[in-house]
Each structure stands twice: as C-alpha cells, then as structure tokens.
Design an enzyme around this catalytic site. Structure first.
Site, PDB file in Angstrom:
ATOM      1  N   HIS A   1     -42.187   5.026  22.732  1.00  0.00           N
ATOM      2  CA  HIS A   1     -41.889   3.809  23.488  1.00  0.00           C
ATOM      3  C   HIS A   1     -41.789   4.136  24.983  1.00  0.00           C
ATOM      4  O   HIS A   1     -40.981   4.982  25.383  1.00  0.00           O
ATOM      5  CB  HIS A   1     -40.572   3.209  23.001  1.00  0.00           C
ATOM      6  CG  HIS A   1     -40.389   1.765  23.345  1.00  0.00           C
ATOM      7  ND1 HIS A   1     -40.460   1.305  24.641  1.00  0.00           N
ATOM      8  CD2 HIS A   1     -40.155   0.673  22.564  1.00  0.00           C
ATOM      9  CE1 HIS A   1     -40.264   0.004  24.654  1.00  0.00           C
ATOM     10  NE2 HIS A   1     -40.091  -0.406  23.398  1.00  0.00           N
TER      11      HIS A   1
ATOM     12  N   HIS B   1     -47.982   2.262  20.715  1.00  0.00           N
ATOM     13  CA  HIS B   1     -46.715   2.990  20.666  1.00  0.00           C
ATOM     14  C   HIS B   1     -45.805   2.411  19.595  1.00  0.00           C
ATOM     15  O   HIS B   1     -45.892   1.235  19.227  1.00  0.00           O
ATOM     16  CB  HIS B   1     -46.010   2.944  22.028  1.00  0.00           C
ATOM     17  CG  HIS B   1     -45.323   1.645  22.329  1.00  0.00           C
ATOM     18  ND1 HIS B   1     -44.045   1.358  21.888  1.00  0.00           N
ATOM     19  CD2 HIS B   1     -45.735   0.545  23.010  1.00  0.00           C
ATOM     20  CE1 HIS B   1     -43.697   0.146  22.291  1.00  0.00           C
ATOM     21  NE2 HIS B   1     -44.699  -0.373  22.970  1.00  0.00           N
ATOM     22  N   CYS B   2     -44.925   3.268  19.088  1.00  0.00           N
ATOM     23  CA  CYS B   2     -43.839   2.821  18.221  1.00  0.00           C
ATOM     24  C   CYS B   2     -42.554   3.265  18.922  1.00  0.00           C
ATOM     25  O   CYS B   2     -42.506   3.288  20.152  1.00  0.00           O
ATOM     26  CB  CYS B   2     -43.981   3.409  16.814  1.00  0.00           C
ATOM     27  SG  CYS B   2     -44.142   5.207  16.763  1.00  0.00           S
ATOM     28  N   TYR B   3     -41.518   3.601  18.170  1.00  0.00           N
ATOM     29  CA  TYR B   3     -40.282   4.028  18.826  1.00  0.00           C
ATOM     30  C   TYR B   3     -40.385   5.456  19.363  1.00  0.00           C
ATOM     31  O   TYR B   3     -40.133   5.707  20.538  1.00  0.00           O
ATOM     32  CB  TYR B   3     -39.102   3.908  17.864  1.00  0.00           C
ATOM     33  CG  TYR B   3     -38.676   2.486  17.608  1.00  0.00           C
ATOM     34  CD1 TYR B   3     -37.994   1.757  18.575  1.00  0.00           C
ATOM     35  CD2 TYR B   3     -38.963   1.867  16.391  1.00  0.00           C
ATOM     36  CE1 TYR B   3     -37.606   0.443  18.340  1.00  0.00           C
ATOM     37  CE2 TYR B   3     -38.577   0.550  16.153  1.00  0.00           C
ATOM     38  CZ  TYR B   3     -37.905  -0.154  17.128  1.00  0.00           C
ATOM     39  OH  TYR B   3     -37.530  -1.450  16.897  1.00  0.00           O
TER      40      TYR B   3
ATOM     41  N   THR C   1     -46.949   5.280  14.587  1.00  0.00           N
ATOM     42  CA  THR C   1     -48.190   5.366  15.348  1.00  0.00           C
ATOM     43  C   THR C   1     -49.150   6.339  14.677  1.00  0.00           C
ATOM     44  O   THR C   1     -50.363   6.096  14.615  1.00  0.00           O
ATOM     45  CB  THR C   1     -47.898   5.835  16.783  1.00  0.00           C
ATOM     46  OG1 THR C   1     -47.062   4.873  17.434  1.00  0.00           O
ATOM     47  CG2 THR C   1     -49.180   6.003  17.583  1.00  0.00           C
TER      48      THR C   1
END
Length: 244
Positions: free
Chosen positions: A26, A102-104, A110
């Site tokens: 992120h 993106h993810c966290y 991802t």
C-alpha cells in the site's frame, strides 16, 4: 545555494511486473512523488477500503482508481477467482496502463493476482512461484501455501479483453498448438474491419500471433516462420505449464 532535488521513495515491495504493470504494498504519501513519475493511468487497490490519501492522489493526478474489496488475512486466501478475473481484465486493457496493483503488504494478495497473470501468459509454474516467493515474508516456512497453489491451479476463468492487448500478452494457445491444457484464455471481440476476402475473421500476423517472452532458462522457445496462417512453433525443453 544549490536546489536540492526531491528524493523519490518507491512503495514497499515495489517492482515492475511487465511494461505498464507495477506492483507494491500500500503506497503512502511519501511514495506519491515517485508514483507521479510513473505516469499512471490507473491504480488497482485490492484492499478492504481505499484510504483518503490514495483517493486524493488519484483525483489530483487524473488517475482512475479501481477497487476490489478484500479482507486482510495472513492465514487464508481471501481473494476469489472472480476477484482475480476482475483484476486481470483491468491489466489486459491497454487503456488502463500504466497501472499500479497493490494490496496491504504487497505479498500474497497481489502475488496471487500476478500468479494468475503468469498463468494467462502461459509462463511456467516454476518461474511464477519463484517470482511469487521473492515478495513473501522471510519467516514463512512455505512462501506458497497449498491453499494458494490450489487457488492458482484451479483458476480457469476466461478473461474479457479489448481487440488491442498489451504486447506481453497473446491469446492463450490451445492444446493442439502447444501440447498443454487450455485452462485460461482471452475472450476478445472481432473487429469488423478485420474480415478477409474469404469472409473469415482476420487473423493476426504470424510474427505476432504468439509473442513469447524468454524469462528463464526453463522456458526456451524457438519460433520458426512458415507459410501457413499461424506460423510454426518448435517448443524446446519447456517445463509443464499448469497441468491439472
């Protein structure tokens, strides 16, 4: 006094996947100057809720923000096959590129999307898993869990794409062309102006029909030209690709 250049800080776990496809954890506000330099057309946020800073950055820079809501979990696969298919349909559309996915934390969620992308490209599972593991947390005994492997191996969605697709992707060949199972492919509309004199839908030029990228020594491809409509392929030393 000399002007001090602004330091550009990429997001955590940032990497270029393909031309126009970027991945990371992120992003935060300190990463935005770096992201501006990428000339992004879209951001794909695979998180439960997009934060206000990312929304503001996208709005100010006229970047389309795509959101696929998923929960955060370190113990199970929270991405669904429908989520993955939705993500791939964004990535195979040149109108969305360059795109940041993106993810966290930039690891499993991802990573699963990228594994499915590699499957769509017919790139070997061995290479794709090695790439996946580079972004995982070091303390994990098995970077790719059995549940995650099963998720990718069972992913068989057709991906809807526009007539024009990125150069790093082609229509997935079927088993009669490459001798591998046809597990995943593109669904693309036929352009009206591509009809030939015999009334059949126009076909891509043989030189560009199957754009094969040599990514490792495990994947060696010799492309020979021939007079037939599709050209001729000679596949040498190619590892099994996503067999069930």
């Amino acid at each position: 006094m000399a002007h001090r250049k602004e330091m550009l800080i990429p997001p955590f776990r940032y990497s270029i996947v393909e031309s126009g496809v970027h991945r990371s954890a992120h992003p935060t506000q300190r990463n935005f100057p770096f992201l501006q330099r990428l000339g992004l057309k879209s951001i794909l946020s695979i998180v439960l809720k997009v934060d206000a800073a990312t929304e503001s950055f996208a709005t100010k820079n006229e970047i389309v923000l795509h959101h696929i809501p998923v929960t955060r979990s370190f113990d199970s696969v929270t991405l669904t096959h429908e989520n993955a298919a939705q993500a791939l349909e964004i990535l195979v559309n040149p109108a969305n590129l360059p795109c940041l996915v993106h993810c966290y934390d930039g690891t499993s969620t991802t990573g699963l999307v990228m594994l499915c992308l590699r499957k769509l490209q017919s790139i070997s599972m061995q290479f794709a898993v090695t790439e996946f593991e580079k972004f995982q947390r070091a303390e994990l005994a098995e970077p790719l869990s059995n549940e995650e492997r099963l998720f990718v191996e069972s992913f068989k969605h057709n991906i809807h794409a526009p007539p024009s697709i990125p150069p790093w992707l082609t229509d997935t060949p079927d088993d009669t062309e490459l001798g591998v199972p046809h597990l995943i492919g593109l669904t693309r509309p036929v352009q009206e102006d591509s009809v030939d004199s015999e009334g059949e839908a126009g076909r891509p030029d043989p030189a560009t029909l199957y754009h094969v990228i040599k990514r490792s020594q495990e994947l060696e491809v010799t492309i020979s030209s021939a007079s037939c409509a599709f050209g001729a392929f000679t596949m040498l030393h190619m590892r099994p690709i996503f067999r069930l």
